[in-house]
Motif scaffolding. Structure first.
Motif, short mmCIF file in Angstrom:
data_model
loop_
_atom_site.label_atom_id
_atom_site.label_comp_id
_atom_site.label_asym_id
_atom_site.label_seq_id
_atom_site.Cartn_x
_atom_site.Cartn_y
_atom_site.Cartn_z
N ASN A 211 127.78 -2.85 -42.27
CA ASN A 211 127.69 -4.08 -41.47
C ASN A 211 128.82 -5.03 -41.81
N THR A 213 130.23 -9.07 -40.90
CA THR A 213 129.99 -10.35 -40.25
C THR A 213 131.29 -10.80 -39.59
N TYR A 215 133.34 -13.58 -37.44
CA TYR A 215 133.37 -15.00 -37.10
C TYR A 215 134.40 -15.21 -35.99
N LYS A 244 129.13 -16.36 -34.46
CA LYS A 244 129.03 -15.42 -35.59
C LYS A 244 128.16 -14.25 -35.15
N VAL A 246 126.85 -10.13 -36.58
CA VAL A 246 126.87 -9.01 -37.52
C VAL A 246 126.94 -7.72 -36.71
#
Length: 290
Positions: A211, A213, A215, A244, A246
């Motif tokens: 995973n 993240t 932005y 944002k 994931v």
């Protein structure tokens, strides 16, 4: 009788003058829009030129770090191709959309080829360093132990840096759209209810899976970030993000879509979209809206 003829004549003249004034103002407004679009295209072209020049310099630096004549010849050939593409880009007008798109695709290919050579050279350097370390061990025995340790530390730092470069993700096909209340794309800022940003994270087999993240930072014409309610760390400072998300990255090409409900007044002009993953900016692009 003369008065009856004169009044309609004056009315016609005033109407003609009003029409001329309207056409003039409309032409001025269209001229400004065209100038804004040309400036946006010029900035996009300049960013591409900078990246081509950076890749050309990287080829020169890589040739100084290897003694393999065959690979040096290959690097020289790829460097010449990159320089040729740079010259083509410099000679291309910023408003030539078809040629700019072609050279953008070529730029992605150059980036991928450069990454492959980084991996090859890293592998060869590691082999050479292992052989050199072994030779030093036989010649110097215990007296050179500290020197070998220092060399290995330097090698580890260099290797970590090269691996980090090779495993860094890239974002392409960045698109910013304005969505109206009927969930349809619109070109008008005043009709926008949602800002949508789509992009593709390119394939990279050297990057670790898992995973990530992502932005997304959208800056308005004044340079302020459309506030998404949070921040992230980038180069030892805190930056606000707009969206944002994931995503699960498997090393293959991954398409990402993000959305920002409009919560503040938007203004016409140039907007910059920047994508960040793993503490790196992996892509950026500017857009213009009325």
């Amino acid at each position: 009788m003369k008065k009856i003829i004169l009044i309609p004549l004056i009315v016609v003249i005033l109407a003609l003058l009003g029409g001329v004034a309207y056409l003039f103002l409309n032409l001025q407004e269209q001229k400004q829009v065209n100038e804004d679009m040309q400036e946006l295209a010029r900035l996009d072209k300049q960013e591409m030129e900078d990246e081509y020049e950076r890749f050309t310099l990287q080829y020169s630096e890589m040739k100084t770090k290897i003694n393999n004549d065959s690979i040096i010849a290959q690097l020289t050939e790829e460097q010449l191709k990159t320089q040729k593409l740079l010259e083509e880009l410099k000679q291309t007008k910023a408003n030539d959309a078809r040629e700019i798109t072609r050279l953008k695709k070529e730029l992605a290919t150059v980036r991928a080829v450069l990454r492959d050579y980084v991996m090859q050279i890293d592998s060869l350097n590691r082999q050479n360093e292992r052989l050199q370390a072994e030779n030093n061990r036989v010649k110097a025995e215990l007296s050179n132990r500290e020197t070998e340790i220092a060399g290995l530390s330097s090698e580890k730092a260099s290797l970590s840096q090269k691996v980090a470069i090779a495993s860094q993700l890239d974002a392409t096909n960045i698109v910013m759209q304005l969505i109206n209340k009927r969930d349809k794309p619109t070109k008008r800022i005043k009709d926008c209810k949602t800002v949508q940003v789509n992009f593709t994270i390119t394939r990279n087999v050297t990057a670790s899976n898992g995973n990530r993240t992502v932005y997304v930072r959208v800056q308005n014409p004044g340079g302020n970030t459309l506030n998404g309610g949070g921040s992230f760390s980038y180069e030892n400072r805190s930056l606000e993000y707009t969206m944002k998300k994931v995503v699960e990255y498997t090393g293959e090409e991954t398409t990402v879509a993000t959305y920002w409900p409009v919560s503040q007044m938007l203004e016409g002009g140039q907007y910059r979209v920047s994508i960040f993953v793993d503490g790196n900016m992996i892509g950026t692009r500017t857009f213009a809206f009325e």
